[in-house]
Design a protein around this motif. Structure first.
Motif, PDB file in Angstrom:
ATOM      1  N   THR A   7       0.833  -1.209   0.000  1.00  0.00           N
ATOM      2  CA  THR A   7       0.000   0.000   0.000  1.00  0.00           C
ATOM      3  C   THR A   7       0.862   1.250   0.000  1.00  0.00           C
ATOM      4  N   LEU A   8       1.957   1.221   0.773  1.00  0.00           N
ATOM      5  CA  LEU A   8       2.855   2.375   0.827  1.00  0.00           C
ATOM      6  C   LEU A   8       3.914   2.331  -0.269  1.00  0.00           C
ATOM      7  N   GLY A   9       4.097   1.177  -0.890  1.00  0.00           N
ATOM      8  CA  GLY A   9       5.082   1.069  -1.960  1.00  0.00           C
ATOM      9  C   GLY A   9       6.504   0.898  -1.463  1.00  0.00           C
ATOM     10  N   VAL A  10       6.670   0.155  -0.362  1.00  0.00           N
ATOM     11  CA  VAL A  10       8.003  -0.111   0.182  1.00  0.00           C
ATOM     12  C   VAL A  10       8.179  -1.615   0.367  1.00  0.00           C
ATOM     13  N   HIS A  11       9.418  -2.045   0.537  1.00  0.00           N
ATOM     14  CA  HIS A  11       9.697  -3.450   0.793  1.00  0.00           C
ATOM     15  C   HIS A  11       9.561  -3.722   2.281  1.00  0.00           C
ATOM     16  N   GLU A  12       9.491  -4.982   2.647  1.00  0.00           N
ATOM     17  CA  GLU A  12       9.238  -5.371   4.035  1.00  0.00           C
ATOM     18  C   GLU A  12      10.361  -5.003   4.995  1.00  0.00           C
ATOM     19  N   ALA A  13      11.552  -4.816   4.480  1.00  0.00           N
ATOM     20  CA  ALA A  13      12.681  -4.469   5.347  1.00  0.00           C
ATOM     21  C   ALA A  13      12.951  -2.962   5.343  1.00  0.00           C
ATOM     22  N   ALA A  14      11.979  -2.173   4.922  1.00  0.00           N
ATOM     23  CA  ALA A  14      12.159  -0.718   4.823  1.00  0.00           C
ATOM     24  C   ALA A  14      12.404  -0.100   6.198  1.00  0.00           C
ATOM     25  N   SER A  15      13.249   0.917   6.199  1.00  0.00           N
ATOM     26  CA  SER A  15      13.541   1.623   7.455  1.00  0.00           C
ATOM     27  C   SER A  15      12.382   2.563   7.780  1.00  0.00           C
ATOM     28  N   ASP A  16      12.412   3.118   8.981  1.00  0.00           N
ATOM     29  CA  ASP A  16      11.367   4.062   9.388  1.00  0.00           C
ATOM     30  C   ASP A  16      11.356   5.281   8.469  1.00  0.00           C
ATOM     31  N   ASP A  17      12.541   5.772   8.080  1.00  0.00           N
ATOM     32  CA  ASP A  17      12.612   6.933   7.186  1.00  0.00           C
ATOM     33  C   ASP A  17      12.025   6.615   5.815  1.00  0.00           C
ATOM     34  N   GLU A  18      12.314   5.411   5.296  1.00  0.00           N
ATOM     35  CA  GLU A  18      11.764   5.023   3.990  1.00  0.00           C
ATOM     36  C   GLU A  18      10.242   4.918   4.055  1.00  0.00           C
ATOM     37  N   ILE A  19       9.729   4.419   5.155  1.00  0.00           N
ATOM     38  CA  ILE A  19       8.277   4.308   5.327  1.00  0.00           C
ATOM     39  C   ILE A  19       7.657   5.693   5.392  1.00  0.00           C
ATOM     40  N   LYS A  20       8.305   6.625   6.113  1.00  0.00           N
ATOM     41  CA  LYS A  20       7.775   7.982   6.238  1.00  0.00           C
ATOM     42  C   LYS A  20       7.761   8.672   4.873  1.00  0.00           C
ATOM     43  N   ARG A  21       8.856   8.543   4.101  1.00  0.00           N
ATOM     44  CA  ARG A  21       8.912   9.165   2.761  1.00  0.00           C
ATOM     45  C   ARG A  21       7.860   8.559   1.833  1.00  0.00           C
ATOM     46  N   ALA A  22       7.718   7.243   1.892  1.00  0.00           N
ATOM     47  CA  ALA A  22       6.738   6.570   1.037  1.00  0.00           C
ATOM     48  C   ALA A  22       5.321   6.989   1.415  1.00  0.00           C
ATOM     49  N   TYR A  23       5.062   7.160   2.699  1.00  0.00           N
ATOM     50  CA  TYR A  23       3.741   7.597   3.143  1.00  0.00           C
ATOM     51  C   TYR A  23       3.426   8.991   2.607  1.00  0.00           C
ATOM     52  N   ARG A  24       4.345   9.896   2.748  1.00  0.00           N
ATOM     53  CA  ARG A  24       4.115  11.270   2.272  1.00  0.00           C
ATOM     54  C   ARG A  24       3.857  11.296   0.767  1.00  0.00           C
ATOM     55  N   LYS A  25       4.643  10.525   0.036  1.00  0.00           N
ATOM     56  CA  LYS A  25       4.504  10.481  -1.419  1.00  0.00           C
ATOM     57  C   LYS A  25       3.148   9.877  -1.817  1.00  0.00           C
ATOM     58  N   ALA A  26       2.785   8.765  -1.176  1.00  0.00           N
ATOM     59  CA  ALA A  26       1.515   8.101  -1.488  1.00  0.00           C
ATOM     60  C   ALA A  26       0.334   8.963  -1.060  1.00  0.00           C
ATOM     61  N   TYR A  53       0.226   3.454   7.288  1.00  0.00           N
ATOM     62  CA  TYR A  53       1.294   4.215   7.928  1.00  0.00           C
ATOM     63  C   TYR A  53       1.171   4.168   9.454  1.00  0.00           C
ATOM     64  N   ALA A  54      -0.066   4.213   9.957  1.00  0.00           N
ATOM     65  CA  ALA A  54      -0.275   4.179  11.404  1.00  0.00           C
ATOM     66  C   ALA A  54       0.287   2.884  12.007  1.00  0.00           C
ATOM     67  N   ILE A  55       0.133   1.785  11.320  1.00  0.00           N
ATOM     68  CA  ILE A  55       0.627   0.502  11.836  1.00  0.00           C
ATOM     69  C   ILE A  55       2.135   0.377  11.627  1.00  0.00           C
ATOM     70  N   LEU A  56       2.611   0.705  10.416  1.00  0.00           N
ATOM     71  CA  LEU A  56       4.026   0.501  10.113  1.00  0.00           C
ATOM     72  C   LEU A  56       4.943   1.528  10.776  1.00  0.00           C
ATOM     73  N   SER A  57       4.422   2.674  11.167  1.00  0.00           N
ATOM     74  CA  SER A  57       5.276   3.681  11.812  1.00  0.00           C
ATOM     75  C   SER A  57       5.423   3.422  13.312  1.00  0.00           C
ATOM     76  N   ASP A  58       4.565   2.587  13.863  1.00  0.00           N
ATOM     77  CA  ASP A  58       4.646   2.238  15.285  1.00  0.00           C
ATOM     78  C   ASP A  58       5.407   0.905  15.386  1.00  0.00           C
ATOM     79  N   PRO A  59       6.604   0.907  16.007  1.00  0.00           N
ATOM     80  CA  PRO A  59       7.420  -0.319  16.060  1.00  0.00           C
ATOM     81  C   PRO A  59       6.697  -1.528  16.669  1.00  0.00           C
ATOM     82  N   ALA A  60       5.898  -1.324  17.697  1.00  0.00           N
ATOM     83  CA  ALA A  60       5.213  -2.448  18.349  1.00  0.00           C
ATOM     84  C   ALA A  60       4.144  -3.041  17.413  1.00  0.00           C
TER      85      ALA A  60
END
Length: 189
Positions: A7-26, A53-60
């Motif tokens: 949904t965010l367009g990232v791979h499963e091993a993406a870092s927090d920064d990559e997830i944040k950038r992908a979220y903003r772009k999407a 993003y809400a789930i993937l940005s929260d480490p737990a």
């Protein structure tokens, strides 16, 4: 159904920064204000992106999602492997049944040919026993060729002075090979 990572367009091993950038772009791409005329579809896509993003940005939550996702993917792979094995077993059983059916028809054709019946009689017998027309024709042709080669070999053997047993054995092997070859590949000499 797409995973949260897809949904965010990232791979499963993406870092927090990559997830944040992908979220903003999407989010920018799917925002309803940027999709005039498609506001309802854009709103739904935007909500999916926010939830991912809400789930993937929260480490737990991401850890729980990854564990559940891995478990479900393992179950899915297991079911798929089971289905592949079952299909292969069904295909093997069908192939074995087809081989046995073919062998039964060839034995029947040989029996009638050995009794002196010609190709057309053998063909008719095979059709009468439920054999497919094309297969019946191939088998009848092969058996007729075998019978002809045996007759020819017997005639030639008698002229050459071979003993009847030697000649019959040689003709049988040569004719059988010829019949099998032509029957399998449909090639006529």
């Amino acid at each position: 159904m797409a995973t949260l990572y897809e949904t965010l367009g990232v791979h499963e091993a993406a870092s927090d920064d990559e997830i944040k950038r992908a979220y903003r772009k999407a989010a920018m791409r799917a925002h309803p204000d940027r999709n005039k005329g498609r506001e309802a579809a854009a709103h739904d896509a935007f909500q999916e992106i926010k939830e991912a993003y809400a789930i993937l940005s929260d480490p737990a939550q991401r850890k729980v999602y990854d564990a559940v996702f891995a478990q479900e993917m393992s179950k899915l792979r297991g079911r798929e492997e089971q289905e592949v094995r079952a299909r292969a077993e069904r295909a093997e059983r069908a192939a074995q049944a087809e081989r046995e059916r073919y062998e039964k028809y060839v034995a029947l054709a040989l029996r009638y040919s050995e009794r002196g019946h010609n190709r057309d009689v053998v063909f008719g017998v095979l059709l009468g026993r439920g054999c497919d027309e094309a297969l019946a024709a191939r088998i009848a042709d092969g058996v007729a060729a075998l019978s002809a080669s045996r007759s020819q070999a017997a005639a030639e053997g008698g002229e050459a002075g071979e003993s009847a047993d030697e000649h019959t054995e040689a003709a049988t092997h040569a004719g059988l090979f010829s019949t099998l070859w032509h029957g399998m590949f449909g090639i006529r000499p």
